[in-house]
Design a protein around this motif. Structure first.
Motif, PDB file in Angstrom:
ATOM      1  N   ALA A  36       0.847  -1.189   0.000  1.00  0.00           N
ATOM      2  CA  ALA A  36       0.000   0.000   0.000  1.00  0.00           C
ATOM      3  C   ALA A  36       0.883   1.240   0.000  1.00  0.00           C
ATOM      4  O   ALA A  36       2.039   1.194   0.439  1.00  0.00           O
ATOM      5  CB  ALA A  36      -0.915   0.000   1.229  1.00  0.00           C
ATOM      6  N   PRO A  37       0.343   2.361  -0.450  1.00  0.00           N
ATOM      7  CA  PRO A  37       1.092   3.619  -0.384  1.00  0.00           C
ATOM      8  C   PRO A  37       1.129   4.147   1.036  1.00  0.00           C
ATOM      9  O   PRO A  37       0.495   3.588   1.940  1.00  0.00           O
ATOM     10  CB  PRO A  37       0.288   4.549  -1.303  1.00  0.00           C
ATOM     11  N   LEU A  92       6.086  -4.459   0.379  1.00  0.00           N
ATOM     12  CA  LEU A  92       5.982  -4.639  -1.065  1.00  0.00           C
ATOM     13  C   LEU A  92       5.968  -3.283  -1.747  1.00  0.00           C
ATOM     14  O   LEU A  92       5.209  -2.383  -1.361  1.00  0.00           O
ATOM     15  CB  LEU A  92       4.700  -5.398  -1.432  1.00  0.00           C
ATOM     16  N   ASN A  93       6.787  -3.156  -2.764  1.00  0.00           N
ATOM     17  CA  ASN A  93       6.882  -1.936  -3.554  1.00  0.00           C
ATOM     18  C   ASN A  93       5.554  -1.659  -4.258  1.00  0.00           C
ATOM     19  O   ASN A  93       5.022  -2.528  -4.956  1.00  0.00           O
ATOM     20  CB  ASN A  93       8.009  -2.109  -4.580  1.00  0.00           C
ATOM     21  N   THR A  94       5.013  -0.455  -4.093  1.00  0.00           N
ATOM     22  CA  THR A  94       3.716  -0.129  -4.690  1.00  0.00           C
ATOM     23  C   THR A  94       3.778  -0.044  -6.207  1.00  0.00           C
ATOM     24  O   THR A  94       2.733  -0.002  -6.870  1.00  0.00           O
ATOM     25  CB  THR A  94       3.190   1.203  -4.140  1.00  0.00           C
ATOM     26  N   ASN A 142      -6.297  -1.774  -9.203  1.00  0.00           N
ATOM     27  CA  ASN A 142      -6.860  -2.661  -8.186  1.00  0.00           C
ATOM     28  C   ASN A 142      -5.770  -3.650  -7.809  1.00  0.00           C
ATOM     29  O   ASN A 142      -5.500  -4.606  -8.528  1.00  0.00           O
ATOM     30  CB  ASN A 142      -8.090  -3.389  -8.742  1.00  0.00           C
ATOM     31  N   TYR A 143      -5.122  -3.392  -6.690  1.00  0.00           N
ATOM     32  CA  TYR A 143      -3.949  -4.192  -6.316  1.00  0.00           C
ATOM     33  C   TYR A 143      -4.278  -5.661  -6.082  1.00  0.00           C
ATOM     34  O   TYR A 143      -3.591  -6.541  -6.609  1.00  0.00           O
ATOM     35  CB  TYR A 143      -3.269  -3.570  -5.091  1.00  0.00           C
ATOM     36  N   ALA A 193       7.825  -2.509 -12.801  1.00  0.00           N
ATOM     37  CA  ALA A 193       7.580  -1.207 -12.180  1.00  0.00           C
ATOM     38  C   ALA A 193       8.113  -0.098 -13.079  1.00  0.00           C
ATOM     39  O   ALA A 193       9.143  -0.258 -13.737  1.00  0.00           O
ATOM     40  CB  ALA A 193       8.251  -1.151 -10.812  1.00  0.00           C
ATOM     41  N   ASN A 194       7.434   1.047 -13.100  1.00  0.00           N
ATOM     42  CA  ASN A 194       7.740   2.099 -14.062  1.00  0.00           C
ATOM     43  C   ASN A 194       9.175   2.598 -13.951  1.00  0.00           C
ATOM     44  O   ASN A 194       9.809   2.920 -14.957  1.00  0.00           O
ATOM     45  CB  ASN A 194       6.767   3.265 -13.889  1.00  0.00           C
ATOM     46  N   TYR A 195       9.704   2.672 -12.706  1.00  0.00           N
ATOM     47  CA  TYR A 195      11.063   3.204 -12.559  1.00  0.00           C
ATOM     48  C   TYR A 195      12.113   2.283 -13.168  1.00  0.00           C
ATOM     49  O   TYR A 195      13.235   2.702 -13.448  1.00  0.00           O
ATOM     50  CB  TYR A 195      11.377   3.477 -11.084  1.00  0.00           C
TER      51      TYR A 195
END
Length: 532
Positions: free
Chosen positions: A67-68, A90-92, A121-122, A496-498
């Motif tokens: 979660a953030p 866990l990395n969001t 929706n995780y 992940a985007n990064y």
């Protein structure tokens, strides 16, 4: 105004208990419209702990949080740790497969996950995967006290209303000591597979009591936590440090410059750590107004090479009184060295400061011999902050911590005569993009899943905004044109985007050494020539 207690309790829940007793009505977490005092945080953590016990949670069971930054994240962690469970972060930005891998290999039995965040929706991302150890998932909503998480808390309160429930919680809490595992933070390595770093309550408290003391945090501080809780920077140097100091935490779920300015102005924020890109983005924004940020006085930064001008600007444009750079890694509880208040701009910008108390930092050559000041070699660390090991991976642990107890970081640097650490190269081939560690081997493995790619090698490329971004040198599996934008879109679906490379270079062969290892130094030279 007071700072961290001289004698900390032995566990993180015991620290919460002492704060709740000393300052019960002081706000600990302010999350949007939700404010939790220290006493209310303890009450919620106890309710969650009782619910976990009733669900069969046992000492050192793994409890994952995906979660953030939000108040439920902190309560979930504290409730789990109260019964001796281990928090797995866990990395969001993980995709479903990445999160499922960590959940499966950690053997997590409970998962607390955001229900819907940024149109994702995780829990739905996990549906295609079989998670054999997972007992249940509790969902939550950011900036809300009406969700599945709230229902779980109510169930926990009902359990505690009986003598049996209170007795069970007291018995479980009594088993938790400073040596109990507090958390497992998964960090990727050069093999491309994430390893779980195991640390305990006592070492984390000791490390971040030093952080609180060196930074000068105190009970009057309003701490804006932008760094994500899944990382030690947001968790340990964030809300845990806030609790050690007895201050107030303001978690921010999404980094957005107007939101940051609003938070600072509305809540008189005076502490705001973050990577260099955070401060650069803030000062470069069209809405930047120093008067709106006049309460800011303290900041820590790191995670990248820092221009000296940025430090000067943080003092002069932002008006900060304290700017400190630091160095750490998950394997050292997230902290090894820090600059000190009063250090000049050159020291802060070009070094990561001196070791925190009771920690030894040395530079070794290839034969494991200690080097003299100003001589470059591998950075090694010994002391209470060194991890207990990698989760269920004794071989990797032995490869990282030698027989004398030195943790080999893989980072390259030197110590100056004053003991300041200068980092000259990154952990193996790792690069840092926007404050996130990027591990090329992991990204290369994911790239090679694409049917058009036969081989891939990734290095970091300089970027004015992110610090570095991925540059992928790839060999096609078959002839024919391949659209880079389509490939980037595919990458965004699987990683992940990064981690997504921003540049692709299609080549016929990769440069190799005699043992067949890709020569990343040659790729960096090619990258430099391409950018010249």
């Amino acid at each position: 105004m007071t700072t961290a207690p001289t004698q900390l309790p032995g566990t993180i829940p015991a620290l919460l208990s002492s704060r709740a007793a000393a300052t019960p009505d002081k706000p600990f977490i302010v999350d949007g419209t939700v404010t939790l005092t220290y006493r209310e945080t303890q009450e919620q953590a106890k309710a969650l702990a009782a619910w976990l016990l009733n669900m069969g949670c046992q000492l050192e069971d793994r409890v994952a949080i995906w979660a953030p930054n939000c108040q439920q994240w902190i309560v979930a962690a504290l409730g789990a740790q109260m019964v001796g469970a281990t928090v797995v972060t866990l990395n969001t930005r993980y995709k479903g497969g990445e999160a499922a891998d960590v959940l499966q290999r950690s053997g997590a039995r409970f998962l607390f996950s955001v229900e819907q965040f940024l149109d994702v929706n995780y829990p739905a991302l996990l549906q295609p995967f079989e998670l054999t150890d997972l007992v249940t998932t509790v969902t939550l909503r950011v900036h809300s006290q009406s969700d599945h998480f709230a229902n779980v808390l109510e169930e926990g309160r009902n359990i505690l209303s009986s003598q049996q429930g209170e007795a069970a919680l007291a018995a479980a809490a009594a088993q938790v000591t400073g040596n109990t595992t507090s958390d497992i933070l998964f960090t990727s390595g050069t093999t491309g597979q994430a390893k779980g770093v195991v640390t305990d309550h006592g070492q984390n408290l000791q490390a971040f009591a030093a952080f609180v003391d060196i930074l000068g945090l105190d009970t009057d501080d309003h701490y804006l936590i932008i760094n994500p809780f899944f990382h030690s920077f947001g968790y340990k140097a964030g809300w845990l440090a806030t609790m050690i100091a007895g201050a107030t935490a303001y978690p921010l779920a999404v980094f957005d410059v107007p939101s940051v300015i609003e938070q600072i102005e509305q809540h008189s924020i005076n502490v705001m750590p973050g990577p260099p890109t955070l401060f650069q983005s803030l000062m470069a924004h069209k809405d930047f107004d120093r008067d709106k940020l006049k309460t800011l006085t303290k900041a820590t930064t790191g995670a990248a090479v820092i221009p000296m001008q940025l430090i000067e600007d943080m003092w002069e444009k932002l008006g900060l009184e304290t700017v400190i750079t630091a160095y750490g890694l998950s394997e050292t509880c997230g902290l090894v060295t820090m600059c000190r208040r009063g250090d000049d701009a050159h020291t802060i910008a070009t070094t990561s400061g001196r070791s925190i108390p009771n920690i030894d930092v040395a530079i070794f050559d290839n034969q494991g011999h200690a080097l003299a000041p100003m001589e470059t070699g591998e950075i090694v660390v010994k002391g209470f902050n060194v991890m207990r090991g990698y989760f269920e991976n004794p071989q990797a642990t032995a490869e990282t911590i030698d027989r004398e107890g030195w943790l080999h970081t893989g980072d390259i640097g030197f110590l100056d005569p004053d003991g300041n650490l200068h980092i000259t190269d990154r952990l193996k081939d790792m690069y840092i993009s926007g404050g996130f560690n990027c591990y090329p081997a992991e990204i290369e493995q994911q790239l090679c899943q694409h049917p058009a790619i036969a081989q891939a090698a990734v290095v970091g490329a300089p970027d004015p905004r992110m610090g570095e971004v991925g540059a992928a040198f790839v060999i096609a599996s078959s002839p024919g044109p391949i659209d880079d934008q389509e490939l980037i879109a595919w990458c965004r679906d699987v990683m992940a985007n990064y981690k997504v490379p921003r540049h692709f270079f299609w080549i016929d062969t990769l440069p190799l050494n005699a043992t067949g290892k890709v020569l990343k130094t040659e790729l960096r030279k090619q990258l430099h020539l391409n950018n010249a």
